[in-house]
Design an enzyme around this catalytic site. Structure first.
Site, PDB file in Angstrom:
ATOM      1  N   HIS A 225       0.840  -1.207   0.000  1.00 11.27           N
ATOM      2  CA  HIS A 225       0.000   0.000   0.000  1.00 11.27           C
ATOM      3  C   HIS A 225       0.877   1.260   0.000  1.00 11.27           C
ATOM      4  CE1 HIS A 225      -3.658   2.345   1.252  1.00 11.27           C
ATOM      5  NE2 HIS A 225      -2.718   3.146   1.718  1.00 11.27           N
ATOM      6  N   GLU A 226       1.796   1.337   0.956  1.00  3.98           N
ATOM      7  CA  GLU A 226       2.649   2.528   1.041  1.00  3.98           C
ATOM      8  C   GLU A 226       3.571   2.620  -0.174  1.00  3.98           C
ATOM      9  OE1 GLU A 226       1.804   4.710   3.031  1.00  3.98           O
ATOM     10  OE2 GLU A 226       0.541   3.466   4.309  1.00  3.98           O
TER      11      GLU A 226
ATOM     12  N   HIS B   2       1.766   4.402  -2.911  1.00  6.22           N
ATOM     13  CA  HIS B   2       1.899   5.862  -2.747  1.00  6.22           C
ATOM     14  C   HIS B   2       3.277   6.319  -3.241  1.00  6.22           C
ATOM     15  CE1 HIS B   2      -1.765   6.872  -0.668  1.00  6.22           C
ATOM     16  NE2 HIS B   2      -1.510   6.132   0.397  1.00  6.22           N
TER      17      HIS B   2
ATOM     18  N   HIS C  55       3.551   6.637  -6.905  1.00  9.20           N
ATOM     19  CA  HIS C  55       2.855   7.852  -7.341  1.00  9.20           C
ATOM     20  C   HIS C  55       3.806   9.052  -7.254  1.00  9.20           C
ATOM     21  CE1 HIS C  55      -1.395   9.941  -7.152  1.00  9.20           C
ATOM     22  NE2 HIS C  55      -0.766  10.165  -8.278  1.00  9.20           N
TER      23      HIS C  55
END
Length: 674
Positions: free
Chosen positions: A467-468, A471, A474
């Protein structure tokens, strides 16, 4: 101080952490604020007529040194803080708020911005430039530029107080987390606890010069305790301790802070002409207004609640059958959920953990990124770091060109706040023909290695890492001109799409085969375990959905209309009543440690986790349709979502990637709710 006021001379312009002294920060902030003010004055005093380049673009590139310093300082205040750093934060926070207001309320600067905005239909702008112009204009109007002078003064006062209240709120939660320790001397009291968790607890005790086992409220210590320890009274003690952080009528109590933050946010919104804080916030979100958010949350609630109640009844029946329990309490939830999961799927985190050595999982995330987006990660040892546990990597494309610098920081420490997050030490942008590459970090609180075992992750920690890392991608793959539109600088209810979509690879056999290997034997995770992971993915999903919805509804209850909150606990109880499954615990209150909305940026935005789940389920359905490593789909995702930042409206970017608006059925189907 000098080191923080000039361009760094390090390789790749990375932060020279080891050369920074605590006493350097405050004078550096003062100097960099003065420099940023001079840059603003140069824009205002430019004798030429306002243009996009000499006003809007110049404004976005101003304050670079101050932004860089702020990102270093506040990232360390979350990941490696101390009393002195927190004092500096309390001192510099009002200075930064005042400077921010000096810009937002500067009439001469606003006149120039407005002059450009008034002629936007006659200008030839790229979509990114048009977005930047709109964003800069709104940054003034949404922050009081159109207010009369007396109301501007009031707005400044509110913003200064709010900045300090948010800092204090976070400091109180951290202090309460650090102050609680449960020391166990008798091993019989922790029967049921896995060996790895025991070994970690023994290490914690040894570090405190104690015999036996020590447990804290840090997640890697707390969660195994309430999940596995058979002693119900001790689980209760631990759960109540976690639930009453900052709710103990001591110096760290956050009840008044909650009331004051909510009241000031509402007052600020009304001052600016908005009905509520939520109306103000949601104007700049995909959801647009509180009514749409409430409708979205209530619609999901209607679909999830019957499933959640059925699951809760089954869990209750299971606990009664197993141990004669008449009523499940909050400290029983994780314990009996794990037991039921083992019974239904013969799947236990302790069976899975040997296949998820941290280093392998991290390399697995790197390999997935390489296959999808054509980037490689090379660990380097010549980049300065703020703690010896941090790892540093150069991220390269297939031509060997630098894409980003990546920092990872994985284990709990006294100076680190709980949870997991991605952050940035330097954004990506293009200036003077140079594409400045970003410096991105992920910070987590995973199970640390012990004397006999490496760091072995629970499956939940595996999905957290992915999940991190989503990010981080991105941020790392950003390719925009302007820093304020780069990377994760997107609408808040769009920012979770890249992170949540990456979690899906953790459930795919083709991806798991890359990294899920036994830490001792090297054996790839058996297919039967993979099947069980997939099969159990929607286990108690109704209850999990209800929990997430309860947080979103609580957030909206605080912020969507005027509130006179006499009692924080009573207000919270009323707001979460429709989603409650477990009996209330009188000693506990969630709001006072709800850092996402009272310290972080999630106020009126907690719904965005579920909102982004709709996007991510729909997006991953596209990958599944074409193949989870399909280059065409991956390239579309990279070019239309990951690289574009906030340069265009998110729904336009999403439709360009997907060819259609997201379908909520994909989420409901994946969650087993339809």
């Amino acid at each position: 101080m000098k080191i923080l006021t000039e361009k760094f001379t390090t390789q790749h312009n990375t932060a020279p952490f080891s050369q920074i002294k605590l006493e350097d920060y405050q004078p550096a902030f003062e100097a960099n604020i003065a420099l940023a003010k001079a840059e603003i004055d140069a824009i205002i005093n430019n004798p030429d007529a306002p243009t996009f380049e000499n006003t809007i673009e110049a404004l976005d590139f101003s304050g670079e040194a101050l932004d860089r310093l702020s990102s270093i300082f506040f990232n360390l205040n979350s990941a490696e803080t101390c009393d002195e750093l927190q004092k500096i934060a309390q001192n510099v926070s009002p200075l930064l708020t005042a400077f921010s207001n000096d810009i937002a309320l500067n009439e001469d600067l606003f006149k120039r911005v407005k002059a450009v905005h008034d002629q936007k239909d006659r200008l030839t702008l790229t979509p990114e430039q048009a977005t930047l112009l709109d964003k800069k204009y709104k940054s003034f109007t949404r922050n009081g530029a159109l207010l009369p002078e007396d109301k501007k003064i009031l707005l400044r006062e509110i913003d200064t107080v709010l900045a300090k209240l948010k800092l204090t709120f976070g400091e109180n939660v951290l202090a309460e987390t650090n102050s609680y320790k449960l020391h166990i001397a008798n091993e019989a009291d922790i029967q049921g606890l896995p060996d790895g968790a025991k070994e970690m607890a023994r290490s914690l005790a040894k570090a405190d010069d104690l015999d036996g086992w020590l447990f804290t409220l840090d997640f890697p210590s707390y969660l195994p305790f309430v999940t596995y320890v058979d002693n119900r009274e001790l689980r209760k003690e631990m759960a109540i301790a976690a639930g009453k952080k900052a709710f103990q009528e001591n110096e760290y109590d956050n009840q008044e802070n909650v009331k004051n933050i909510v009241a000031l946010r509402h007052q600020r919104a009304q001052l600016l002409g908005y009905e509520s804080h939520s109306h103000f916030v949601l104007e700049e979100r995909m959801a647009q207004n509180p009514e749409k958010v409430q409708s979205f949350l209530n619609d999901l609630l209607e679909k999830a609640k019957p499933a959640a109640q059925k699951e809760f009844a089954e869990l209750n029946a299971f606990a009664k059958e197993l141990d004669g329990l008449e009523s499940l309490e909050k400290w029983d939830g994780a314990y009996y959920s794990e037991k039921l999961k083992q019974k239904l799927f013969s799947l236990d985190d302790e069976i899975l953990k040997p296949y998820f050595q941290l280093e392998n999982v991290l390399n697995g995330a790197f390999t997935v990124a390489e296959k999808l987006f054509g980037i490689t990660f090379k660990e380097v040892f010549n980049i300065d770091k703020y703690h010896n546990e941090v790892q540093t990597f150069e991220v390269l494309d297939f031509e060997g060109e630098l894409v980003a610098i990546f920092y990872s920081d994985f284990f709990p420490r006294k100076g680190k706040r709980n949870g997991a997050w991605m952050t940035s030490f330097k954004p990506q942008y293009i200036k003077n023909g140079i594409n400045e590459r970003p410096h991105v970090s992920i910070v987590c609180n995973f199970t640390p290695p012990t004397e006999t075992k490496p760091s072995l992750l629970t499956f939940n920690e595996v999905t957290t890492l992915f999940h991190e890392f989503g990010h981080a991608l991105h941020g790392m793959l950003a390719n925009t001109t302007y820093p304020s539109l780069s990377g994760t600088s997107v609408y808040w209810d769009f920012v979770e799409l890249p992170s949540q979509v990456m979690e899906n690879w953790c459930y795919e056999p083709e991806a798991l085969a890359l990294f899920a290997k036994h830490y001792e034997t090297g054996e790839v995770i058996p297919q039967q375990y993979v099947d069980k992971i997939k099969e159990s993915a929607s286990f108690l999903e109704g209850m999990a959905t209800l929990r997430q919805l309860s947080f979103g509804l609580l957030d909206m209850a605080y912020h969507a209309k005027a509130q006179a909150i006499d009692n924080v606990k009573a207000f919270e109880k009323a707001a979460m009543d429709h989603t409650a499954l477990y009996p209330d615990v009188a000693e506990n209150c969630m709001s006072v440690s709800f850092s996402h909305i009272f310290q972080g940026g999630y106020s009126s935005g907690y719904y965005s986790y579920k909102w982004a789940e709709v996007l991510d389920a729909d997006a991953f359905a596209y990958f599944q349709e074409k193949g989870i490593f399909n280059q065409e789909v991956a390239t579309k995702f990279k070019e239309n979502v990951l690289s574009k930042g906030g340069t265009e409206l998110p729904m336009e970017l999403y439709k360009r990637f997907r060819g259609q608006e997201p379908q909520p059925e994909a989420l409901l189907k994946r969650a087993g709710l339809i």
